[in-house]
Design a protein around this motif. Structure first.
Motif, PDB file in Angstrom:
ATOM      1  N   GLU A 127       0.755  -1.105   0.082  1.00 48.57           N
ATOM      2  CA  GLU A 127      -0.267   0.220   0.356  1.00 48.57           C
ATOM      3  C   GLU A 127       1.187   0.993   0.082  1.00 48.57           C
ATOM      4  OE1 GLU A 127      -3.489   2.104   2.655  1.00 48.57           O
ATOM      5  OE2 GLU A 127      -2.817   0.779   3.269  1.00 48.57           O
ATOM      6  N   ILE A 128       0.710   2.069  -0.704  1.00 49.09           N
ATOM      7  CA  ILE A 128       1.114   4.018  -0.243  1.00 49.09           C
ATOM      8  C   ILE A 128       0.553   5.061  -0.893  1.00 49.09           C
ATOM      9  CG2 ILE A 128       2.528   2.626  -2.379  1.00 49.09           C
ATOM     10  CD1 ILE A 128       1.710   3.535  -4.795  1.00 49.09           C
ATOM     11  N   THR A 129      -1.066   4.206   0.238  1.00 48.44           N
ATOM     12  CA  THR A 129      -1.458   5.836   0.235  1.00 48.44           C
ATOM     13  C   THR A 129      -1.094   7.147   1.112  1.00 48.44           C
ATOM     14  OG1 THR A 129      -3.662   3.865   0.298  1.00 48.44           O
ATOM     15  CG2 THR A 129      -3.741   6.259   1.322  1.00 48.44           C
ATOM     16  N   PRO A 130      -1.319   7.491   0.434  1.00 51.65           N
ATOM     17  CA  PRO A 130      -0.551   9.136   0.794  1.00 51.65           C
ATOM     18  C   PRO A 130      -1.549   9.408   2.671  1.00 51.65           C
ATOM     19  CG  PRO A 130      -1.691   9.935  -0.698  1.00 51.65           C
ATOM     20  CD  PRO A 130      -1.498   8.252  -0.830  1.00 51.65           C
ATOM     21  N   LEU A 131      -0.480  10.423   3.765  1.00 52.41           N
ATOM     22  CA  LEU A 131      -0.995  10.867   4.857  1.00 52.41           C
ATOM     23  C   LEU A 131      -1.889  11.689   4.374  1.00 52.41           C
ATOM     24  CD1 LEU A 131      -1.116   9.519   7.382  1.00 52.41           C
ATOM     25  CD2 LEU A 131       0.549  11.197   8.236  1.00 52.41           C
ATOM     26  N   VAL A 132      -3.449  11.320   4.608  1.00 48.39           N
ATOM     27  CA  VAL A 132      -4.249  12.665   4.663  1.00 48.39           C
ATOM     28  C   VAL A 132      -4.177  13.445   5.596  1.00 48.39           C
ATOM     29  CG1 VAL A 132      -6.045  14.448   3.158  1.00 48.39           C
ATOM     30  CG2 VAL A 132      -4.242  12.147   2.027  1.00 48.39           C
ATOM     31  N   GLU A 133      -4.614  14.140   6.250  1.00 49.86           N
ATOM     32  CA  GLU A 133      -4.753  15.485   7.311  1.00 49.86           C
ATOM     33  C   GLU A 133      -5.684  15.964   7.988  1.00 49.86           C
ATOM     34  OE1 GLU A 133      -0.510  15.317   9.227  1.00 49.86           O
ATOM     35  OE2 GLU A 133      -0.731  16.761   8.979  1.00 49.86           O
ATOM     36  N   PRO A 134      -7.022  15.518   8.587  1.00 50.51           N
ATOM     37  CA  PRO A 134      -7.657  16.205   8.592  1.00 50.51           C
ATOM     38  C   PRO A 134      -7.740  17.288   8.731  1.00 50.51           C
ATOM     39  CG  PRO A 134      -8.171  13.890   9.298  1.00 50.51           C
ATOM     40  CD  PRO A 134      -6.469  14.245   9.180  1.00 50.51           C
ATOM     41  N   PHE A 135      -8.612  18.742   8.645  1.00 51.50           N
ATOM     42  CA  PHE A 135      -8.416  20.334   8.995  1.00 51.50           C
ATOM     43  C   PHE A 135      -9.839  20.511   9.183  1.00 51.50           C
ATOM     44  CE2 PHE A 135      -8.259  20.400   4.404  1.00 51.50           C
ATOM     45  CZ  PHE A 135      -8.708  21.864   4.205  1.00 51.50           C
ATOM     46  N   VAL A 136     -10.381  21.580   9.519  1.00 57.58           N
ATOM     47  CA  VAL A 136     -11.458  22.479   9.958  1.00 57.58           C
ATOM     48  C   VAL A 136     -11.001  24.062   8.511  1.00 57.58           C
ATOM     49  CG1 VAL A 136     -12.831  23.456  11.043  1.00 57.58           C
ATOM     50  CG2 VAL A 136     -12.056  21.626  12.021  1.00 57.58           C
ATOM     51  N   ASP A 179      -2.523  16.493  13.610  1.00 60.41           N
ATOM     52  CA  ASP A 179      -1.421  16.036  13.067  1.00 60.41           C
ATOM     53  C   ASP A 179      -0.994  14.785  13.417  1.00 60.41           C
ATOM     54  OD1 ASP A 179       1.259  16.486  12.962  1.00 60.41           O
ATOM     55  OD2 ASP A 179       1.595  17.176  14.725  1.00 60.41           O
ATOM     56  N   LEU A 180      -1.716  13.779  12.183  1.00 62.08           N
ATOM     57  CA  LEU A 180      -1.523  12.579  12.513  1.00 62.08           C
ATOM     58  C   LEU A 180      -0.154  12.662  12.652  1.00 62.08           C
ATOM     59  CD1 LEU A 180      -3.895  11.187   9.421  1.00 62.08           C
ATOM     60  CD2 LEU A 180      -4.424  11.843  11.869  1.00 62.08           C
ATOM     61  N   ASN A 181       1.056  13.135  11.861  1.00 58.51           N
ATOM     62  CA  ASN A 181       2.452  12.300  11.824  1.00 58.51           C
ATOM     63  C   ASN A 181       3.754  12.292  13.013  1.00 58.51           C
ATOM     64  OD1 ASN A 181       2.605  14.829  10.986  1.00 58.51           O
ATOM     65  ND2 ASN A 181       3.359  14.391   8.809  1.00 58.51           N
ATOM     66  N   GLY A 182       2.500  13.772  13.921  1.00 58.49           N
ATOM     67  CA  GLY A 182       2.947  14.314  15.157  1.00 58.49           C
ATOM     68  C   GLY A 182       3.912  15.263  14.564  1.00 58.49           C
ATOM     69  N   ASN A 183       4.057  15.829  13.331  1.00 60.81           N
ATOM     70  CA  ASN A 183       5.653  16.888  13.427  1.00 60.81           C
ATOM     71  C   ASN A 183       5.714  18.239  14.140  1.00 60.81           C
ATOM     72  OD1 ASN A 183       3.985  17.391  10.996  1.00 60.81           O
ATOM     73  ND2 ASN A 183       5.261  17.161   9.824  1.00 60.81           N
ATOM     74  N   GLY A 184       4.260  18.590  14.309  1.00 50.88           N
ATOM     75  CA  GLY A 184       4.004  19.643  15.173  1.00 50.88           C
ATOM     76  C   GLY A 184       3.489  20.472  13.332  1.00 50.88           C
ATOM     77  N   LYS A 185       3.401  20.075  12.663  1.00 50.46           N
ATOM     78  CA  LYS A 185       2.863  21.819  11.474  1.00 50.46           C
ATOM     79  C   LYS A 185       1.856  20.209  10.406  1.00 50.46           C
ATOM     80  CE  LYS A 185       6.404  20.187   8.351  1.00 50.46           C
ATOM     81  NZ  LYS A 185       7.888  20.053   7.498  1.00 50.46           N
ATOM     82  N   PHE A 186       0.850  21.407  10.015  1.00 49.58           N
ATOM     83  CA  PHE A 186       0.298  21.068   8.208  1.00 49.58           C
ATOM     84  C   PHE A 186       1.093  20.334   6.889  1.00 49.58           C
ATOM     85  CE2 PHE A 186      -3.130  20.750   4.770  1.00 49.58           C
ATOM     86  CZ  PHE A 186      -3.896  19.976   5.466  1.00 49.58           C
ATOM     87  N   ASP A 187       0.547  19.187   7.074  1.00 47.40           N
ATOM     88  CA  ASP A 187       0.963  18.466   5.712  1.00 47.40           C
ATOM     89  C   ASP A 187      -0.309  18.126   4.217  1.00 47.40           C
ATOM     90  OD1 ASP A 187       3.850  17.515   5.921  1.00 47.40           O
ATOM     91  OD2 ASP A 187       2.796  17.005   8.173  1.00 47.40           O
ATOM     92  N   PRO A 188       0.548  19.895   4.019  1.00 47.16           N
ATOM     93  CA  PRO A 188      -1.442  19.123   2.723  1.00 47.16           C
ATOM     94  C   PRO A 188      -0.888  18.189   1.383  1.00 47.16           C
ATOM     95  CG  PRO A 188       0.343  21.255   1.809  1.00 47.16           C
ATOM     96  CD  PRO A 188       0.296  20.807   3.540  1.00 47.16           C
ATOM     97  N   VAL A 189      -1.279  17.263   0.971  1.00 51.32           N
ATOM     98  CA  VAL A 189      -1.315  16.498  -0.455  1.00 51.32           C
ATOM     99  C   VAL A 189      -2.100  17.125  -1.229  1.00 51.32           C
ATOM    100  CG1 VAL A 189      -2.576  14.157  -0.893  1.00 51.32           C
ATOM    101  CG2 VAL A 189      -1.078  14.393   1.324  1.00 51.32           C
ATOM    102  N   TRP A 190      -1.350  17.075  -2.333  1.00 50.13           N
ATOM    103  CA  TRP A 190      -1.261  17.942  -3.872  1.00 50.13           C
ATOM    104  C   TRP A 190      -1.781  16.873  -4.824  1.00 50.13           C
ATOM    105  CZ3 TRP A 190      -3.024  23.010  -2.254  1.00 50.13           C
ATOM    106  CH2 TRP A 190      -2.875  23.470  -1.274  1.00 50.13           C
ATOM    107  N   MET A 191      -2.839  16.860  -4.998  1.00 53.51           N
ATOM    108  CA  MET A 191      -3.327  16.013  -6.198  1.00 53.51           C
ATOM    109  C   MET A 191      -2.828  15.817  -7.397  1.00 53.51           C
ATOM    110  SD  MET A 191      -7.349  15.105  -4.045  1.00 53.51           S
ATOM    111  CE  MET A 191      -7.763  13.634  -5.171  1.00 53.51           C
TER     112      MET A 191
END
Length: 490
Positions: free
Chosen positions: A74-83, A99-111
């Motif tokens: 599986e290679i599904t990217p990690l998508v962090e939910p936001f409001v 912050d699903l990966n716990g790095n202290g910042k929002f990580d966008p997934v650009w499609m």
């Protein structure tokens, strides 16, 4: 790409029909096509980079049995939910997020696909790298397919370098399903048109997953028997309008679906089902915000349920652009669905095409003692598209160009070069040609006379702007030059 006229044809002619004039292969497989005539002077000559069996690394020695295996990761990217507090369909500083990966910042997934700046909101279904491996005597090849918009040769070469040499993989092929509903894998789609979407961390993750899948597949190669079939994906009268479309004139569609089934030679247990068809996974449209492998997800699930084995789906001649625009397809609830109902459409399309694959599976023909062989050619091609030039020099696309003086106009002999690779495989009656980019179906099968329009008009508006079909090339086309049985050329 630099074109004398229609280069995918001439490149493949050289690969299919000619050996390396300086160092011919030690053994030429008997089912390869005969030598092609000399190329015109402005076309690109090829030399054979690798030929197996026959090269020193792959002598035609051993028990002669075919071995097969498959593996996936599986290679599904990690998508962090936001409001999305301001409703602009993207995360802005200060908006709450997980912050699903716990790095202290929002990580966008650009499609990828469509326009830049399309940010994912979540995941609908997983994405994968799926591989199948074949071995006969001292020849081993693996083909891996990535659920992504594209996969450059440089990425594939890094995967190859990361493999344990003891695996003995002679040929690694990697391709993409061309899906446009997941994280960018080329760099072409970032937050805006001048910022690359290439994420080295995510790409390293995919490469590592590919290495793991190849390693597993090669490690469990087992004696296999092969069966094969093909079927036209169409309704009565050759009508394919419920499954495929062509967005550009001339409307030419390769609607043939191919299936290769590999089962245990000793126990008959299913090993892997390889499916080849031709359509961009665009059924979810350009407004989609949820990661998905699009219709291939439902196709693979449908076929796997019927064959009992994992499925590797390989896209074919999708250039032009072959996809789902204007298509409506029947759903299981009796309705006709289209892109206005994205996920219902994607599911129905994948299931319907999967059912065609299962019809082919039910009518498959056993292949007695199939012979595995391949040739490859690595070549440099000119990139004349000005937008691609600019995006690679910024850089946007993660694809190196070379061979130019940037202080001079990028034209003529000073046009940038890019390196690519093509392969020609034969396995029993099957002949398989890999082509970089998106091969136009009319170069593969012809159809300038409307014989492959399958319910669509050859020209959308014969009175409007359209190609001058009087200048279209005549036969032979690629499919005419390949070896193997005509119904199993892909």
């Amino acid at each position: 790409m630099k074109e004398a006229r229609f280069p995918p044809l001439l490149l493949a002619v050289a690969l299919i029909g000619c050996g390396n004039a300086a160092t011919p292969p030690a053994a030429t497989p008997p089912d390869m096509a005969p030598a092609a005539p000399a190329l015109p002077p402005d076309w690109i000559p090829l030399t054979i980079t690798q030929s197996c069996p026959g090269d020193p690394s792959c002598p035609d020695q051993g028990d002669g049995r075919l071995y097969a295996a498959t593996a996936k990761r599986e290679i599904t990217p990690l998508v962090e939910p936001f409001v999305d507090e301001n409703g602009d369909r993207r995360w802005d500083p200060g908006e709450p997020f997980s912050d699903l990966n716990g790095n202290g910042k929002f990580d966008p997934v650009w499609m990828a696909g469509c326009d830049s700046g399309r940010q994912a909101f979540g995941v609908h279904d997983p994405t994968w790298v799926r591989c199948y491996a074949l071995k006969q005597n001292e020849t081993t090849l693996v083909h891996c397919v990535v659920d992504g918009v594209g996969w450059f040769r440089e990425e594939k070469e890094q995967v190859r370098r990361d493999l344990d040499p003891k695996l003995g993989v002679d040929l690694l092929i990697m391709s993409a399903t061309h899906v446009e509903e997941t994280k960018d894998t080329t760099g072409g789609w970032g937050p805006d048109d001048t910022t690359s979407g290439y994420d080295e961390g995510y790409m390293a993750f995919i490469r590592a997953q590919a290495v793991a899948a190849v390693t597993e597949a090669v490690g469990k190669l087992a004696p296999a028997k092969m069966s094969i079939a093909s079927i036209a994906v169409e309704d009565a009268g050759g009508d394919a309008t419920h499954y495929q479309s062509d967005s550009r004139d001339p409307q030419v569609i390769d609607n043939v679906l191919h299936i290769m089934q590999f089962d245990g030679a000793d126990d008959g247990k299913p090993i892997v089902t390889v499916v080849n068809w031709s359509s961009h996974p665009t059924s979810l449209g350009c407004d989609g915000r949820y990661v998905s492998s699009d219709y291939p997800h439902f196709l693979r699930e449908t076929v796997a349920a019927g064959t009992g084995s994992d499925v590797v789906y390989i896209n074919g001649s999708v250039g032009g652009l072959i996809g789902t625009g204007g298509v409506s397809t029947p759903s299981d609830d009796g309705r006709m669905v289209d892109e206005s109902e994205p996920f219902a459409f994607s599911e129905a399309l994948g299931q319907n095409v999967g059912r065609f694959a299962l019809k082919a599976f039910a009518a498959r023909t056993p292949v007695d003692a199939p012979k595995l062989a391949f040739r490859t050619s690595v070549l440099d091609v000119h990139v004349e598209n000005l937008l691609f030039q600019a995006q690679s020099f910024i850089p946007i696309y993660h694809k190196p160009f070379f061979g130019v003086d940037k202080s001079q106009p990028l034209i003529g002999a000073n046009t940038p070069l890019a390196q690519t690779e093509i392969a020609y495989l034969t396995l029993g009656p099957a002949a398989i040609l890999t082509c970089p980019g998106e091969l136009l179906p009319e170069l593969f099968i012809g159809g300038y006379d409307g014989s492959h329009s399958h319910g669509w008009p050859l020209l959308k508006d014969p009175n409007g702007p359209h190609p001058n079909l009087a200048l279209a090339p005549g036969p032979p086309y690629l499919i005419d030059l390949m070896g193997g049985a005509p119904e199993h050329r892909m």
